[in-house]
Motif scaffolding. Structure first.
Motif, PDB file in Angstrom:
ATOM      1  N   LEU A 228       0.859  -1.178   0.000  1.00  0.00           N
ATOM      2  CA  LEU A 228       0.000   0.000   0.000  1.00  0.00           C
ATOM      3  C   LEU A 228       0.894   1.227   0.000  1.00  0.00           C
ATOM      4  CD1 LEU A 228      -2.856  -0.853   2.529  1.00  0.00           C
ATOM      5  CD2 LEU A 228      -3.067  -0.563   0.068  1.00  0.00           C
ATOM      6  N   PRO A 229       0.620   2.184  -0.892  1.00  0.00           N
ATOM      7  CA  PRO A 229       1.504   3.353  -0.952  1.00  0.00           C
ATOM      8  C   PRO A 229       1.457   4.175   0.324  1.00  0.00           C
ATOM      9  CG  PRO A 229      -0.466   3.683  -2.295  1.00  0.00           C
ATOM     10  CD  PRO A 229      -0.492   2.261  -1.831  1.00  0.00           C
ATOM     11  N   VAL A 230       2.619   4.501   0.852  1.00  0.00           N
ATOM     12  CA  VAL A 230       2.721   5.339   2.042  1.00  0.00           C
ATOM     13  C   VAL A 230       3.638   6.492   1.708  1.00  0.00           C
ATOM     14  CG1 VAL A 230       3.428   5.474   4.448  1.00  0.00           C
ATOM     15  CG2 VAL A 230       2.358   3.397   3.602  1.00  0.00           C
ATOM     16  N   PHE A 231       3.149   7.710   1.851  1.00  0.00           N
ATOM     17  CA  PHE A 231       3.931   8.878   1.489  1.00  0.00           C
ATOM     18  C   PHE A 231       4.864   9.226   2.641  1.00  0.00           C
ATOM     19  CE2 PHE A 231       3.447  11.971  -2.021  1.00  0.00           C
ATOM     20  CZ  PHE A 231       4.616  12.673  -1.777  1.00  0.00           C
ATOM     21  N   PRO A 232       6.187   9.125   2.452  1.00  0.00           N
ATOM     22  CA  PRO A 232       7.117   9.447   3.537  1.00  0.00           C
ATOM     23  C   PRO A 232       7.256  10.952   3.703  1.00  0.00           C
ATOM     24  CG  PRO A 232       8.317   8.928   1.550  1.00  0.00           C
ATOM     25  CD  PRO A 232       6.856   8.748   1.226  1.00  0.00           C
ATOM     26  N   GLY A 233       7.714  11.376   4.857  1.00  0.00           N
ATOM     27  CA  GLY A 233       7.989  12.803   5.033  1.00  0.00           C
ATOM     28  C   GLY A 233       7.311  13.399   6.240  1.00  0.00           C
ATOM     29  N   ILE A 263       3.832   7.135 -13.949  1.00  0.00           N
ATOM     30  CA  ILE A 263       3.865   5.672 -13.888  1.00  0.00           C
ATOM     31  C   ILE A 263       2.475   5.096 -14.176  1.00  0.00           C
ATOM     32  CG2 ILE A 263       4.190   3.687 -12.331  1.00  0.00           C
ATOM     33  CD1 ILE A 263       6.442   5.306 -10.980  1.00  0.00           C
ATOM     34  N   GLY A 264       1.448   5.794 -13.700  1.00  0.00           N
ATOM     35  CA  GLY A 264       0.077   5.312 -13.909  1.00  0.00           C
ATOM     36  C   GLY A 264      -0.460   5.512 -15.307  1.00  0.00           C
ATOM     37  N   SER A 265       0.299   6.226 -16.173  1.00  0.00           N
ATOM     38  CA  SER A 265      -0.229   6.561 -17.502  1.00  0.00           C
ATOM     39  C   SER A 265      -0.140   5.419 -18.500  1.00  0.00           C
ATOM     40  CB  SER A 265       0.502   7.789 -18.068  1.00  0.00           C
ATOM     41  OG  SER A 265       1.858   7.479 -18.366  1.00  0.00           O
ATOM     42  N   THR A 266       0.541   4.314 -18.129  1.00  0.00           N
ATOM     43  CA  THR A 266       0.609   3.153 -19.026  1.00  0.00           C
ATOM     44  C   THR A 266       0.236   1.854 -18.303  1.00  0.00           C
ATOM     45  OG1 THR A 266       3.003   3.073 -18.579  1.00  0.00           O
ATOM     46  CG2 THR A 266       2.313   4.119 -20.633  1.00  0.00           C
ATOM     47  N   LYS A 267      -0.478   1.994 -17.174  1.00  0.00           N
ATOM     48  CA  LYS A 267      -0.905   0.800 -16.427  1.00  0.00           C
ATOM     49  C   LYS A 267      -2.386   0.913 -16.086  1.00  0.00           C
ATOM     50  CE  LYS A 267       1.748  -1.070 -13.209  1.00  0.00           C
ATOM     51  NZ  LYS A 267       2.580  -1.256 -12.015  1.00  0.00           N
ATOM     52  N   ASP A 270      -3.088  -2.152 -11.139  1.00  0.00           N
ATOM     53  CA  ASP A 270      -1.958  -1.966 -10.232  1.00  0.00           C
ATOM     54  C   ASP A 270      -1.876  -3.197  -9.332  1.00  0.00           C
ATOM     55  OD1 ASP A 270      -0.159  -1.180  -8.197  1.00  0.00           O
ATOM     56  OD2 ASP A 270      -0.646   0.921  -8.542  1.00  0.00           O
ATOM     57  N   GLU A 271      -0.716  -3.895  -9.376  1.00  0.00           N
ATOM     58  CA  GLU A 271      -0.576  -5.131  -8.608  1.00  0.00           C
ATOM     59  C   GLU A 271      -0.595  -4.895  -7.105  1.00  0.00           C
ATOM     60  OE1 GLU A 271       1.226  -4.105 -11.011  1.00  0.00           O
ATOM     61  OE2 GLU A 271       1.133  -5.591 -12.612  1.00  0.00           O
ATOM     62  N   ARG A 272      -0.401  -3.647  -6.670  1.00  0.00           N
ATOM     63  CA  ARG A 272      -0.479  -3.351  -5.239  1.00  0.00           C
ATOM     64  C   ARG A 272      -1.913  -3.463  -4.738  1.00  0.00           C
ATOM     65  NH1 ARG A 272       1.919   2.510  -5.201  1.00  0.00           N
ATOM     66  NH2 ARG A 272       0.543   2.555  -7.024  1.00  0.00           N
ATOM     67  N   GLY A 273      -2.868  -3.493  -5.643  1.00  0.00           N
ATOM     68  CA  GLY A 273      -4.282  -3.554  -5.284  1.00  0.00           C
ATOM     69  C   GLY A 273      -5.053  -2.533  -6.093  1.00  0.00           C
ATOM     70  N   CYS A 275      -7.164  -0.339  -5.323  1.00  0.00           N
ATOM     71  CA  CYS A 275      -7.368   0.976  -4.697  1.00  0.00           C
ATOM     72  C   CYS A 275      -6.076   1.770  -4.522  1.00  0.00           C
ATOM     73  CB  CYS A 275      -8.042   0.805  -3.329  1.00  0.00           C
ATOM     74  SG  CYS A 275      -9.673   0.043  -3.400  1.00  0.00           S
ATOM     75  N   ALA A 276      -4.941   1.223  -4.993  1.00  0.00           N
ATOM     76  CA  ALA A 276      -3.642   1.845  -4.702  1.00  0.00           C
ATOM     77  C   ALA A 276      -3.545   3.268  -5.244  1.00  0.00           C
ATOM     78  CB  ALA A 276      -2.517   0.990  -5.259  1.00  0.00           C
ATOM     79  N   TRP A 277      -3.997   3.491  -6.492  1.00  0.00           N
ATOM     80  CA  TRP A 277      -3.898   4.840  -7.054  1.00  0.00           C
ATOM     81  C   TRP A 277      -4.780   5.818  -6.300  1.00  0.00           C
ATOM     82  CZ3 TRP A 277      -3.758   1.610 -11.861  1.00  0.00           C
ATOM     83  CH2 TRP A 277      -2.475   1.566 -12.387  1.00  0.00           C
ATOM     84  N   ALA A 278      -5.963   5.347  -5.893  1.00  0.00           N
ATOM     85  CA  ALA A 278      -6.845   6.221  -5.106  1.00  0.00           C
ATOM     86  C   ALA A 278      -6.196   6.567  -3.763  1.00  0.00           C
ATOM     87  CB  ALA A 278      -8.195   5.548  -4.892  1.00  0.00           C
ATOM     88  N   ILE A 279      -5.522   5.581  -3.160  1.00  0.00           N
ATOM     89  CA  ILE A 279      -4.853   5.834  -1.876  1.00  0.00           C
ATOM     90  C   ILE A 279      -3.736   6.864  -2.050  1.00  0.00           C
ATOM     91  CG2 ILE A 279      -3.447   4.770  -0.060  1.00  0.00           C
ATOM     92  CD1 ILE A 279      -5.136   2.207  -0.489  1.00  0.00           C
ATOM     93  N   GLU A 280      -3.064   6.839  -3.221  1.00  0.00           N
ATOM     94  CA  GLU A 280      -2.070   7.883  -3.501  1.00  0.00           C
ATOM     95  C   GLU A 280      -2.711   9.263  -3.450  1.00  0.00           C
ATOM     96  OE1 GLU A 280      -0.171   7.112  -7.217  1.00  0.00           O
ATOM     97  OE2 GLU A 280       0.647   5.187  -6.583  1.00  0.00           O
ATOM     98  N   HIS A 281      -3.929   9.366  -3.988  1.00  0.00           N
ATOM     99  CA  HIS A 281      -4.641  10.653  -3.949  1.00  0.00           C
ATOM    100  C   HIS A 281      -4.983  11.040  -2.514  1.00  0.00           C
ATOM    101  CE1 HIS A 281      -4.760  10.909  -8.221  1.00  0.00           C
ATOM    102  NE2 HIS A 281      -5.653   9.961  -8.400  1.00  0.00           N
ATOM    103  N   PHE A 282      -5.331  10.059  -1.682  1.00  0.00           N
ATOM    104  CA  PHE A 282      -5.611  10.342  -0.267  1.00  0.00           C
ATOM    105  C   PHE A 282      -4.367  10.922   0.413  1.00  0.00           C
ATOM    106  CE2 PHE A 282      -9.432   7.899  -0.861  1.00  0.00           C
ATOM    107  CZ  PHE A 282     -10.269   8.224   0.188  1.00  0.00           C
TER     108      PHE A 282
END
Length: 351
Positions: A228-233, A263-267, A270-273, A275-282
C-alpha cells in the motif's frame, strides 16, 4: 428542471457559455433534490445519476470554453463519479488535465477512456485509434515537459526478469547519462504503450526510471514497491513559522506526485491492489491539508472518488477489495463534506 435544461441547451448552442453554465448549474441543483422525471416519486437513482452526469459534462465544456480549466476539471471528476463507465467523461477529464498542463494525468484519463470504449462500445476502430493517438500524444507531452526524471520502456515476454532489468539499467545509463543518480525498474511488467504494433498488439513492457535527485528516486521506488503506498515525510501539521520548510517539502512532494502520475499513464491495473492509485490521492490530499490548501485538497479528493468509481469497470474486484473501495469512497465523501471522525483511511494512515 426541464426549463433550466432547455434554456441551458439553447444558450450552449448559441455559444453563450457563461449563461449556459448558469442555467446548467441551476438544473444540477434541482437534480440534487431528486428530480429527474416529471414524477419525483418515480425517479430512480440511475436516472438521476445519468442526468446529473450529463449536466456535469456540459458544465465541463462550458468552463473549458470560458478559460476556467480548474473549474472544468472539478465538474469532470463529478461527471465520472455519476457515470464512470462512459468513456467520454474520461476523455473530457483528459482535456481538462491537458489545459492545466498536467499531461501525465491527461494520458491516464485518455488510456482509461480508450479501454472503456473498447470494452463497451468499441465497434468503430477509427474512434479507438483516435483515443489511442491522444493517449500517446499526452505521454509525449509529459516527457517533453519533465526535467527531474527520464524513462525507458523495454519489451518483455518470458525472459529472465533479473537479467532483463540489469540489461534495461545498462541501456538506460547509456541513453540518459544525466539521470543516473538513482535508477530502478518498476517490479511489475504490465505497462502497455499506446503505439500500435500489429505483430505485438498485447506487448508488455518493463518501465525503467532514472532521476537527477537520488533522494527523489529512492522515495519513488519505496512508494511503488510497497503493498500500500505510504507517502514518507512530514508527520505534523505545518504552522506559519514553518512556512519556508513547508514550501521546500511541498516542492519535493510535488515531484514525487508527478512521477507517480506518469507511472500510472501506461498501467490499467496496479498489482499493489485496485485501490492503490486512489490511496495515492488520499496521501496527496493529506499533504495539502497539512499545507492548509483546502480548495486543492477537495479537488484531489474528488479525483480520488472518480478513480474509485471507475475501478469496477476496469478490472475484477475481490470481495475484500470491494469492501475497502466502498469504505474509501465513504471516507472521501466525508472528507470533502468537512466531516471528521474515525475512518478506514484515518486508521490506515495511523498504521
Amino acid at each position: 428542471l426541464r426549463a433550466a435544461l432547455q434554456e441551458g441547451s439553447a444558450r450552449y448552442r448559441q455559444r453563450d457559455f457563461a449563461a449556459a453554465a448558469a442555467r446548467f448549474s441551476t438544473a444540477l441543483e434541482l437534480c440534487s433534490r431528486g428530480f429527474a422525471t416529471e414524477d419525483p416519486l418515480k425517479s430512480s437513482p440511475d436516472d438521476i445519476s445519468r442526468l446529473a452526469s450529463w449536466i456535469e459534462s456540459k458544465l465541463v465544456i462550458c468552463y473549458l470554453k470560458l478559460g476556467q480549466p480548474g473549474l472544468a476539471l472539478h465538474h469532470s471528476h463529478r461527471s465520472i463519479i455519476q457515470n464512470p463507465s462512459h468513456f467520454c467523461n474520461h476523455l473530457r477529464q483528459a482535456a481538462c488535465f491537458r489545459s492545466l498542463h498536467r499531461y501525465s494525468e491527461a494520458a491516464r484519463s485518455a488510456m482509461v477512456a480508450q479501454c472503456l470504449y473498447v470494452l463497451a462500445e468499441g465497434a468503430r476502430l477509427e474512434t479507438s485509434d483516435l483515443l489511442q493517438l491522444y493517449w500517446q500524444a499526452m505521454i509525449q507531452e509529459a516527457l517533453s515537459e519533465e526535467v527531474s526524471f527520464s524513462v525507458l520502456y523495454t519489451p518483455f515476454e518470458k525472459e529472465d526478469k533479473a537479467d532483463k532489468i540489469k540489461e534495461a539499467h545498462k541501456t538506460f545509463a547509456e541513453k540518459h547519462p544525466d539521470y543516473v543518480q538513482h535508477i530502478f525498474t518498476d517490479p511489475y511488467r504490465i505497462h502497455v504503450l499506446p503505439e500500435k504494433a500489429e505483430s505485438h498488439p498485447d506487448q508488455q513492457y518493463l518501465l525503467t526510471l532514472g532521476f537527477r535527485s537520488k533522494e527523489i528516486g529512492e522515495t519513488v521506488e519505496k512508494f511503488v514497491t510497497r503493498k500500500l503506498p505510504v507517502f514518507p515525510g512530514q508527520k505534523i501539521t505545518f504552522t506559519p513559522s514553518m512556512e519556508e520548510e513547508a514550501e521546500t517539502f511541498w516542492q519535493n512532494a510535488g515531484k514525487i506526485v508527478a512521477v507517480m502520475a506518469f507511472i500510472g499513464s501506461t498501467k490499467i491495473k496496479d498489482e499493489r491492489g485496485p485501490c492503490a492509485w486512489a490511496i495515492e490521492h488520499f496521501h496527496h490530499a493529506s499533504l495539502l491539508s497539512h499545507l492548509q490548501r483546502g480548495e486543492e485538497q477537495a479537488q484531489v479528493m474528488t479525483q480520488a472518488m472518480a478513480e474509485l468509481a471507475t475501478i469496477p469497470y476496469l478490472q475484477r474486484v475481490s470481495r475484500e477489495d470491494d469492501k475497502l473501495l466502498q469504505s474509501l469512497m465513504a471516507d472521501a465523501v466525508d472528507i470533502v463534506a468537512g466531516r471528521t471522525g474515525e475512518h478506514v483511511w484515518t486508521e490506515m494512515h495511523k498504521v
